[in-house]
Design a protein around this motif. Structure first.
Motif, PDB file in Angstrom:
ATOM      1  N   TYR A 321       2.255  -4.979   5.020  1.00  0.00           N
ATOM      2  CA  TYR A 321       2.774  -4.258   3.622  1.00  0.00           C
ATOM      3  C   TYR A 321       1.321  -5.206   2.611  1.00  0.00           C
ATOM      4  O   TYR A 321       1.061  -3.925   1.704  1.00  0.00           O
ATOM      5  CB  TYR A 321       3.740  -4.935   3.253  1.00  0.00           C
ATOM      6  N   SER A 325      -0.709  -2.453   0.127  1.00  0.00           N
ATOM      7  CA  SER A 325      -1.065  -2.674  -1.337  1.00  0.00           C
ATOM      8  C   SER A 325      -1.896  -2.737  -1.895  1.00  0.00           C
ATOM      9  O   SER A 325      -2.740  -2.507  -2.943  1.00  0.00           O
ATOM     10  CB  SER A 325      -0.083  -3.965  -1.947  1.00  0.00           C
ATOM     11  N   PRO A 329      -3.560  -0.335  -5.253  1.00  0.00           N
ATOM     12  CA  PRO A 329      -1.789  -0.186  -4.832  1.00  0.00           C
ATOM     13  C   PRO A 329      -1.620   2.052  -4.965  1.00  0.00           C
ATOM     14  O   PRO A 329      -0.847   1.879  -4.517  1.00  0.00           O
ATOM     15  CB  PRO A 329      -1.228  -0.970  -5.454  1.00  0.00           C
ATOM     16  N   PHE A 341       2.020   1.462  -3.973  1.00  0.00           N
ATOM     17  CA  PHE A 341       3.136   0.418  -3.121  1.00  0.00           C
ATOM     18  C   PHE A 341       2.600  -1.454  -4.074  1.00  0.00           C
ATOM     19  O   PHE A 341       1.603  -2.095  -4.814  1.00  0.00           O
ATOM     20  CB  PHE A 341       2.143   0.356  -1.929  1.00  0.00           C
ATOM     21  N   ASN A 345       7.542  -5.452  -1.901  1.00  0.00           N
ATOM     22  CA  ASN A 345       7.546  -4.345  -0.916  1.00  0.00           C
ATOM     23  C   ASN A 345       8.142  -2.827  -1.900  1.00  0.00           C
ATOM     24  O   ASN A 345       9.012  -1.858  -1.188  1.00  0.00           O
ATOM     25  CB  ASN A 345       8.735  -4.554  -0.157  1.00  0.00           C
ATOM     26  N   ILE A 347       8.278   0.188  -4.249  1.00  0.00           N
ATOM     27  CA  ILE A 347       7.608   1.887  -3.749  1.00  0.00           C
ATOM     28  C   ILE A 347       7.805   2.320  -5.264  1.00  0.00           C
ATOM     29  O   ILE A 347       8.915   2.687  -5.776  1.00  0.00           O
ATOM     30  CB  ILE A 347       7.643   2.146  -3.039  1.00  0.00           C
ATOM     31  N   VAL A 370       9.894  -0.120   0.427  1.00  0.00           N
ATOM     32  CA  VAL A 370       9.143  -0.101   1.960  1.00  0.00           C
ATOM     33  C   VAL A 370       9.845  -1.131   2.981  1.00  0.00           C
ATOM     34  O   VAL A 370      10.144  -2.523   2.472  1.00  0.00           O
ATOM     35  CB  VAL A 370       8.115   0.049   1.745  1.00  0.00           C
TER      36      VAL A 370
END
Length: 445
Positions: A321, A325, A329, A341, A345, A347, A370
């Motif tokens: 992740y 990001s 991002p 992102f 986590n 969004i 996410v």
């Protein structure tokens, strides 16, 4: 013209008597494939061959030391050929000289080739002996998606059948041509010692569901069903045995373990029995209160630490992740809006109207989080880097996207998750597929 069988036998006896008094007439050299216990000739020995009888189904050979001519069955000797070729064949068999094996199960197949789908040429009875000739590379059989430990061995039965047998259920031992009686006794003692060692190892090992091995080998750790809770363990100090699976948690007081058959044991005063497949694999049979039996496969993880495996998978997901990001991002598409992102986590996604309601639910807000929890199937790994699972505020529905990192952005396409319940283990198995009508979206960074 037809020959009388009786006359043919007399004729062969006459020829044999001539050969027995002669030192000439060698038709080639053969390799003894199985110990000749009567004459104390070891397998792998190259001997001169004087005669082949298809009627009596024997070769006439000369003993290495005394040169005395004797008969051996056709199956026990390789086909006569030049001495140099016979010596090469003996060298090929040298690695497994005096090495035999017993079948640990009834019905163990011998196959025409080194793959588990190849034609069966013979089925071994339990404890039936074979001669190991040499090994070869092939496709290992699997159990629950996990390749079995072992290798393909070319073997010979005592009836002359040759073929390939996977070593997982073979128990090799050494047998010398001049000490068969003592060797058989040694095999029996070794069997007993092995059994004692096996059960001792069982009591000192924590056993995990067999599917753990498949997850580790495929590097696809499902954290919902991989943990230190699911296991089978015997606590000798407290005389307790426990078995926990996703849909089951059992604990029993027990009083010792009793061997019932070869590699099979009763856990006394419990509804549990276990079978030792090898030092790293067991089967536990549980009979419930209604008398319904069920079997469960467990494995040892050896020096692998479950906690460490879990920690590594958590870190892998976090790093994946963070990669997305830090690459953004923010990513923008003229048709499908802007995705950011963020840390933790989280969004935000604005302008996704064209995906409602076919992909994103109408109730979904522009915020959410996410997860990285599913894995790209092997046939799609060349096209996609991973799977992102979105959950938006206002909707509890998971929305899954395959993603691919490009030089100046990221590609997304919706994926379908199919979940199948495995009643044998209580585990839910998830697979992600790519719909035929899936829209591929590109977001520029």
């Amino acid at each position: 013209m037809k020959f009388n069988l009786k006359f043919s036998g007399i004729f062969f006896a006459l020829i044999l008597s001539i050969l027995l008094s002669s030192c000439s007439g060698i038709i080639g050299y053969g390799v003894l494939l199985w110990n000749d216990n009567e004459h104390k000739i070891s397998d792998g020995t190259v001997v001169p061959v004087y005669l082949k009888s298809n009627i009596s189904k024997v070769y006439v050979i000369a003993l290495p030391d005394t040169k005395e001519k004797v008969e051996v069955p056709l199956w026990q000797l390789s086909a006569p050929e030049k001495k140099s070729r016979a010596n090469k064949l003996a060298a090929k068999y040298a690695e497994y000289k005096n090495t035999y094996a017993k079948s640990a199960i009834d019905g163990l197949p011998i196959r025409a080739d080194k793959v588990n789908t190849s034609k069966q040429v013979y089925r071994l009875r339990k404890n039936e002996t074979v001669k190991i000739m040499y090994k070869g590379k092939g496709v290992a059989p699997q159990n629950g998606g996990v390749p079995l430990e072992g290798e393909w061995l070319h073997v010979l039965t005592s009836g002359g059948t040759e073929g390939w047998c996977f070593s997982y259920n073979l128990r090799p031992y050494t047998m010398l041509a001049d000490d068969v009686e003592n060797q058989n006794q040694a095999v029996a003692e070794t069997d007993e010692e092995e059994a004692d060692t096996l059960i001792e190892g069982i009591l000192n090992t924590v056993w995990y569901p067999e599917y753990y091995g498949s997850m580790i080998s495929k590097k696809q750790i499902d954290l919902n069903f991989f943990n230190t809770t699911f296991k089978f363990a015997i606590d000798e100090n407290n005389s307790l045995v426990t078995m926990a699976l996703p849909e089951m948690e059992l604990e029993f007081a027990y009083k010792g373990v009793t061997k019932t058959e070869e590699k099979e044991y009763d856990i006394n005063e419990t509804p549990l029995q276990l079978t030792v497949r090898n030092k790293k694999s067991i089967v536990v049979k549980y009979t419930d209160e209604k008398g319904m039996p069920a079997s469960y496969n467990f494995i040892s993880l050896g020096d692998k630490n479950p906690d460490q495996i879990i920690a590594e998978e958590v870190k892998r997901r976090q790093n994946e992740y963070k990669m997305i990001s830090s690459f953004g991002p923010d990513f923008k598409s003229g048709n499908y809006g802007k995705i950011s992102f963020n840390d933790g986590n989280e969004i935000t996604w604005s302008g996704f109207n064209k995906l409602v309601p076919s992909v994103i639910p109408a109730k979904a807000k522009g915020r959410g989080f996410v997860e990285i929890k599913y894995f790209v199937p092997s046939e799609l790994k060349s096209a996609w880097d991973g799977v992102l699972t979105f959950v938006f505020e206002g909707s509890n529905k998971e929305i899954n996207f395959f993603y691919k990192k490009e030089e100046n952005g990221i590609r997304l396409t919706a994926g379908n998750v199919l979940k199948r319940f495995d009643s044998k283990t209580g585990r839910e198995i998830s697979t992600v597929s790519l719909p035929s009508n899936s829209i591929v979206m590109f977001f520029q960074k």
